[in-house]
Write an enzyme that holds these catalytic residues in place. Structure first.
Site, PDB file in Angstrom:
ATOM      1  N   GLY A  31       0.033  -9.994   0.594  1.00  0.00           N
ATOM      2  CA  GLY A  31       0.865  -9.179   1.572  1.00  0.00           C
ATOM      3  C   GLY A  31       2.152  -8.813   0.821  1.00  0.00           C
ATOM      4  N   ALA A  32       3.007  -8.743   1.667  1.00  0.00           N
ATOM      5  CA  ALA A  32       4.336  -7.945   1.310  1.00  0.00           C
ATOM      6  C   ALA A  32       3.858  -6.684   0.900  1.00  0.00           C
ATOM      7  CB  ALA A  32       4.986  -8.656   0.277  1.00  0.00           C
ATOM      8  N   HIS A  37      -0.753  -1.038  -1.989  1.00  0.00           N
ATOM      9  CA  HIS A  37      -1.832  -1.662  -1.293  1.00  0.00           C
ATOM     10  C   HIS A  37      -2.398  -0.448  -0.328  1.00  0.00           C
ATOM     11  CE1 HIS A  37       0.813  -5.007  -2.048  1.00  0.00           C
ATOM     12  NE2 HIS A  37      -0.419  -5.364  -2.548  1.00  0.00           N
ATOM     13  N   GLN A  61      -2.341 -19.883  -7.702  1.00  0.00           N
ATOM     14  CA  GLN A  61      -2.330 -19.005  -8.923  1.00  0.00           C
ATOM     15  C   GLN A  61      -0.876 -18.805  -9.413  1.00  0.00           C
ATOM     16  OE1 GLN A  61      -4.045 -15.688  -6.511  1.00  0.00           O
ATOM     17  NE2 GLN A  61      -2.450 -14.516  -7.314  1.00  0.00           N
TER      18      GLN A  61
END
Length: 281
Positions: A31-32, A37, A61
């Site tokens: 996300g963000a 992306h 992670q």
């Protein structure tokens, strides 16, 4: 736009596409979202019958609890951005419990040594977390092609190795780094930088380009020393590492050989960790 929170619902929706041989493109994210992306999504939409994006901040992670806590979470804004690429993209936004079933632990993986270099040595357990979640996501989505940005080049090589070792029928596609106008590699963590720090962070790409130029005529040690000195002149940065490594094995170089080399860097700026890399030859 279809948004799924549960893997069973996602799998049921994708089953007809899989049975009729449609190609499924997949972009896993935390996300963000930013233009990097979106460029992965565009590639997937252009090349596949259907595209899935996952938005999941994967706790296994993160080796730094504070980093996990501060990681930007902007799902509503993310969904609006996804819609600008295509309203037909399928969004998967599971909870931690949905992905881990109450046992938030990584599996252990061997990636033939790729996991011990650079990020692996500085972030213990990080790539076990990456391998765990990517394997789960690939099993649910069953993508034909999966798209990853080259900013996380080591992660890209790890995912390719995961697919090879787990014998998964997925084509892993690495996509070029998307950069801000000043050269800073786009990253969700950039949202944590002030405007002033974003401008300062242009130094990272500038030094990488200088290292690339020097690598034409200088040896590995000279180039590494140059990068160390460049950041020593800017005490607001903390250079965690700069490595020149073989692109395939990620083993750091000591002398130049007839191989494809890449420069890898990690720096801290205002308590935000930034990574980048550049092809050297």
């Amino acid at each position: 736009m279809l948004i799924f929170n549960y893997k069973a619902d996602l799998e049921a929706h994708l089953a007809p596409y899989i049975s009729n041989g449609s190609s499924i493109g997949f972009v896993p994210t935390m996300g963000a979202l930013h233009n990097g992306h979106l460029s992965l999504l565009k590639q997937s939409v252009d090349a596949n019958n259907v595209t899935v994006i996952s938005i999941f901040v994967n706790p296994t992670q993160f080796n730094n609890p504070e980093d996990l806590e501060k990681y930007p979470r902007t799902v509503e804004a993310d969904i609006k951005q996804i819609a600008t690429v295509s309203p037909d993209i399928i969004v998967f936004t599971p909870s931690v419990d949905e992905m881990y079933g109450g046992n938030t632990q990584s599996a252990s993986f061997s990636f033939d040594g790729l996991e011990h270099q650079m990020e692996g040595s500085h972030r213990p357990g990080h790539f076990d977390g990456v391998g765990t979640i990517v394997k789960k996501l690939f099993e649910y989505v069953k993508p034909t092609r999966a798209y990853f940005g080259e900013k996380d080049f080591q992660q890209l090589q790890i995912v390719k190795k995961l697919v090879e070792k787990q014998n998964m029928p997925v084509q892993v596609i690495g996509c070029p780094i998307t950069r801000e106008q000043n050269g800073l590699a786009m990253s969700s963590r950039n949202q944590r930088l002030s405007e002033q720090d974003r401008e300062k962070a242009a130094l990272i790409y500038k030094v990488l380009n200088e290292a690339k130029e020097k690598f034409k005529n200088e040896d590995v040690v000279q180039v590494k020393n140059y990068v160390g000195q460049a950041f020593a002149q800017h005490p607001e940065f903390e250079l965690e590492y700069f490595e020149i490594a073989d692109e395939d094995t990620l083993v750091p170089a000591t002398v130049k050989e007839n191989k494809k080399y890449r420069g890898f860097i990690a720096v801290m700026l205002s308590n935000v960790r930034l990574i980048d890399n550049i092809s050297l030859n």
